[in-house]
Design an enzyme around this catalytic site. Structure first.
Site, short mmCIF file in Angstrom:
data_model
loop_
_atom_site.label_atom_id
_atom_site.label_comp_id
_atom_site.label_asym_id
_atom_site.label_seq_id
_atom_site.Cartn_x
_atom_site.Cartn_y
_atom_site.Cartn_z
N ARG A 1 39.86 51.18 -44.19
CA ARG A 1 38.50 51.45 -43.71
C ARG A 1 38.34 51.01 -42.25
O ARG A 1 37.30 50.46 -41.87
CB ARG A 1 37.46 50.76 -44.60
N SER B 1 29.61 52.83 -50.46
CA SER B 1 30.07 51.46 -50.73
C SER B 1 29.60 50.54 -49.61
O SER B 1 29.88 50.79 -48.44
CB SER B 1 31.60 51.42 -50.83
N GLU C 1 31.04 47.06 -45.27
CA GLU C 1 31.71 48.28 -44.82
C GLU C 1 30.74 49.10 -43.98
O GLU C 1 31.16 49.84 -43.09
CB GLU C 1 32.18 49.10 -46.04
#
Length: 342
Positions: free
Chosen positions: A183, A255, A325
């Site tokens: 990520r 998320s 995130e």
């Protein structure tokens, strides 16, 4: 001059008029940004413009950089939480959505939704992008974050990305050149040089409107042949999984936290008994604990305070510091840091 001072100094009416005259792109003032994000929160942009193709994207970014104007490039607004006070300067929404399938590859402009990329390649009999159906953002955002789902990610299939540098030139970078990780990518960390001093000066003010140095223009994905029926079966499997495990149809940013090494953020949040926890109009999803949802017309502050509560409780219970995130954009005011702590 700090980013906040630059934002106060520029005249949005004059700037919008000049953008219309020089580039041919219409702008709007005080545009509410909540409707352009999947979390459905966020205050107004001082000035807002839509880039409908790669030419307009290039022209808008070069134009504001040449004048030192604070700016943010926004895709579909997933994986971000925009402050209730909004964003100073210009917000450029990328809707450049051109695609071309050739020689087993998909070439897609930055504004193509990843879900559309998955269906375009299914029709063409090319496999590898099925996981894109589970990514709520665009190709540009997916490259920027090395987005992934269902045991795959952008790095696994990316041939290269065409990237506009801080100097306005364009370079083609492969996954190594982009430093794609979990990520993460170099795109997340490189700052436009003119904004570095402003970042430091505005840190105490909680302002996060400075532009990244490098902007994705398009990406080329390397895929494998398969029958459209085989790919459709895989897409149907992903759809069923999402319907069973994720709070679809409810505003969220996807998320919220990165998974810590060897564990799952959702598992830790659930184990801490935090499902259903609420701050104002935002709550922890009962369906997937790593989704913070805006189920009662909450504010960006509700979302961020809930995230801070979740993180502190997981740290207290398990000694694990969860990292967001999502990215926090806009004018948050004093006290917030980039990781969401107050």
């Amino acid at each position: 001059m700090t980013a906040a001072e630059l934002a106060r100094a520029f005249d949005p009416i004059a700037l919008g008029t000049e953008i219309q005259r020089r580039i041919g792109v219409k702008t709007s003032r005080d545009e509410p940004l909540g409707r352009f994000t999947t979390m459905r929160v966020g205050g107004p942009a001082d000035l807002f413009a839509v880039a409908h193709n790669a030419f307009e994207l290039r022209a808008l970014v070069k134009f504001v950089r040449s004048r030192g104007i604070p700016h943010v490039v926004l895709g579909r607004g997933s994986d971000v939480v925009i402050a209730d006070a909004g964003v100073r300067g210009l917000v450029i929404q990328v809707r450049a959505e051109g695609t071309e399938v050739t020689d087993g590859r998909l070439v897609a402009e930055a504004g193509v939704p990843m879900a559309r990329a998955a269906t375009v390649t299914q029709t063409a009999g090319l496999s590898g992008l099925e996981f894109g159906l589970a990514i709520p953002g665009t190709v540009g955002g997916a490259v920027w974050a090395n987005a992934g789902a269902h045991e795959s990610d952008v790095r696994a299939i990316l041939d290269s990305a065409l990237v506009m540098t801080a100097e306005g030139t364009e370079v083609r970078l492969d996954p190594e050149g982009l430093a794609l990780g979990y990520r993460d990518s170099r795109l997340k960390h490189a700052r436009w040089p003119a904004d570095r001093a402003a970042d430091a000066a505005d840190a105490d003010a909680g302002t996060a409107t400075s532009a990244v140095a490098e902007v994705v223009v398009s990406a080329t994905f390397r895929l494998a042949p398969a029958t459209p029926d085989e790919i459709r079966d895989r897409l149907d499997e992903i759809r069923r999984w999402r319907q069973a495990h994720q709070p679809l149809g409810i505003p969220s940013a996807g998320s919220y936290f990165r998974n810590p090494a060897g564990d799952s953020a959702g598992r830790l949040i659930e184990a801490a008994g935090l499902k259903g926890s609420r701050v104002g109009g935002a709550s922890v999803s009962e369906k997937h604990a790593n989704f913070l949802i805006n189920d009662q017309k909450g504010t960006a502050t509700d979302v961020r305070r809930l995230g801070e509560h979740v993180r502190s409780e997981v740290a207290r219970r398990f000694g694990v510091e969860l990292e967001p995130e999502v990215v926090f954009l806009g004018d948050w005011g004093p006290g917030w840091d980039e990781a969401g702590r107050r």
